[in-house]
Design a protein around this motif. Sequence first.
Motif, mmCIF file in Angstrom:
data_model
loop_
_atom_site.group_PDB
_atom_site.id
_atom_site.type_symbol
_atom_site.label_atom_id
_atom_site.label_comp_id
_atom_site.label_asym_id
_atom_site.label_seq_id
_atom_site.Cartn_x
_atom_site.Cartn_y
_atom_site.Cartn_z
ATOM 1 N N ARG A 186 0.863 -1.186 0.000
ATOM 2 C CA ARG A 186 0.000 0.000 0.000
ATOM 3 C C ARG A 186 0.896 1.231 0.000
ATOM 4 N NH1 ARG A 186 -4.556 -1.544 4.655
ATOM 5 N NH2 ARG A 186 -4.905 -3.659 3.875
ATOM 6 N N ARG B 14 3.735 1.345 9.961
ATOM 7 C CA ARG B 14 3.036 1.560 8.688
ATOM 8 C C ARG B 14 4.067 1.584 7.569
ATOM 9 N NH1 ARG B 14 -1.937 2.713 8.023
ATOM 10 N NH2 ARG B 14 -2.399 3.472 10.095
ATOM 11 N N TYR B 15 3.999 0.615 6.695
ATOM 12 C CA TYR B 15 5.000 0.468 5.644
ATOM 13 C C TYR B 15 4.320 0.320 4.297
ATOM 14 C CZ TYR B 15 7.127 -0.613 10.050
ATOM 15 O OH TYR B 15 7.506 -0.534 11.363
ATOM 16 N N PHE C 1 4.230 -4.578 3.631
ATOM 17 C CA PHE C 1 4.101 -5.115 4.975
ATOM 18 C C PHE C 1 3.532 -6.519 4.846
ATOM 19 C CE2 PHE C 1 -0.541 -4.770 5.447
ATOM 20 C CZ PHE C 1 -0.832 -3.906 4.406
ATOM 21 N N GLN D 212 0.948 -9.718 6.158
ATOM 22 C CA GLN D 212 -0.255 -10.081 6.899
ATOM 23 C C GLN D 212 -0.392 -11.592 6.973
ATOM 24 O OE1 GLN D 212 -3.616 -8.342 4.846
ATOM 25 N NE2 GLN D 212 -3.598 -6.507 6.138
ATOM 26 N N LYS E 11 -8.645 8.986 12.938
ATOM 27 C CA LYS E 11 -7.803 8.942 14.130
ATOM 28 C C LYS E 11 -7.467 10.367 14.620
ATOM 29 C CE LYS E 11 -7.082 4.335 13.721
ATOM 30 N NZ LYS E 11 -7.837 4.050 12.498
ATOM 31 N N VAL F 206 -3.502 -4.454 15.825
ATOM 32 C CA VAL F 206 -2.629 -5.555 15.432
ATOM 33 C C VAL F 206 -3.389 -6.529 14.535
ATOM 34 C CG1 VAL F 206 -1.361 -7.544 16.321
ATOM 35 C CG2 VAL F 206 -1.160 -5.328 17.461
ATOM 36 N N CYS F 207 -4.687 -6.657 14.780
ATOM 37 C CA CYS F 207 -5.458 -7.666 14.062
ATOM 38 C C CYS F 207 -6.870 -7.127 13.874
ATOM 39 C CB CYS F 207 -5.473 -8.940 14.901
ATOM 40 S SG CYS F 207 -6.533 -10.241 14.283
ATOM 41 N N ALA F 208 -7.412 -7.271 12.670
ATOM 42 C CA ALA F 208 -8.726 -6.716 12.385
ATOM 43 C C ALA F 208 -9.503 -7.664 11.488
ATOM 44 C CB ALA F 208 -8.578 -5.362 11.690
ATOM 45 N N ALA G 261 -7.402 -10.190 9.339
ATOM 46 C CA ALA G 261 -6.022 -10.027 8.884
ATOM 47 C C ALA G 261 -5.202 -9.491 10.048
ATOM 48 C CB ALA G 261 -5.952 -9.062 7.710
ATOM 49 N N GLY H 195 -1.478 -7.934 11.252
ATOM 50 C CA GLY H 195 -0.269 -7.270 10.776
ATOM 51 C C GLY H 195 0.962 -7.856 11.455
#
Length: 427
Positions: A113, A121-122, A125, A127, A210, A281-283, A305, A307
Amino acid sequence: MSKSIQAIRGMHDLLPDETGHWQHLEYIIRDVLRSYGYREIRPPIVEKTELFKRTIGEVTDIVEKEMYTFEDRNGDSLSLRPEGTAGGVRAGVEHGLLYNQIQRFWYMGPMFRHERPQKGRYRQFHQLGVEAFGMPGPDVDAELILMTQRLWRRLGITGLKLQINSLGSAEARHRYRDELVRYMDAHSGALDEDSRRRLQSNPLRILDSKIPMMQPIIQSAPKLVDYLDEESIQHFAELLNLLDVAGISYEVNPCLVRGLDYYGRTVFEWVTDKLGAQGTVCAGGRYDGLVEQLGGKATPAVGFALGIERLLALLAEDTLLPSADRPDCYMVLVGEGVAANGLVLAERLRDAVSDLNLVVDCSGGGFKAQLKKADKSGARLALILGEDEIQAKTIGIKYLRENRDQETLTHDVLAQRLKTMVAASTH
Ligand code: ATP
Ligand code: MG
């Protein structure tokens, strides 16, 4: 001298000191997933751009501004995958794995992305994605949450908190969206630029902002829970009951929405306050409409997913990462023409001692220089092989981490010693 070429911003090399941490995490992830009957799929990293537009949604941040999209040599528009669900569902439909079937899938690998790189945030990254198909009830939603909880436990993590919400049916979300737009319009002067844009394109995403100045407006906005349809209310109540019975604590967060369009009903996130702004961390959540949207027969689905970089950062923060893998022993070769004997003996030792990590010095340096390298490698023992040892069919052992005299052993005794040593250090 010409300037050296560097990696792309936001895309990182994983060097040997880190890969051990990744392997540790990957091993535990695989083990936990297996224990619930989930099986791995490996779709390609590149897919048709159309796939992501149709699944993730045209007016999401990902599709609008984060995808790596290019034309290939045939002029087709392709994209590096920004997430894995689209490809997983595409593969499932294409191979007839979903209709009227129960499937439990997972995949792990790089996602891309074009975001602003920062901590957590990269641009490349990784998953872990998990998807369960064919099960409409809240029990499989609970299973996914139990599975993530088990993963945290196996890794030794304690501080993650579960937030959960229901997005209801598509109709319920439409009714709610109208109400939300009316409310946000009335506060449009106080909205930041991003939120004003989303008000036009994807108003629910405003709740995901945010930005601190947006928080009071979000907190007093109308709540999706008040617009849910009966069936979704029931589904959500049952899920919360299952979590209660399983002893999982959670917080119902009425502002929790997901950035992707395809979610409905259950959504959840595991969050930590230890990683700053990038605390999710996880969503995951339910996406019962997606399979049909991709041309398959209607199939209920739910997934999440995780991260990997964020999970590793959390493990590092709590000093839960294993120490680096060091050689058990380092073979020092003294004199001309001993290399062949050394390599052959090393092979025999590896045959005899399972899990042995044995480095042979192939640098061609002098005795002192080789011993220095042995020490620097972190090995516990230096094995010393010269003409005398070859003649006598023995080998010298120097203890690099203990105050203990050097010894000379036969090959069999050495193998026995190494067996004991390796067994003791791997348990
Ligand atoms: P965020 O709100 O942090 O941007 P997201 O909603 O875009 O996250 P998802 O698409 O749901 O994230 O991806 C699932 C998980 O993947 C995230 O919770 C996070 O752990 C990880 N993740 C997402 N984007 C990145 C990224 N650019 N770099 C590192 N990890 C990421
Ligand atoms: Mg994002």
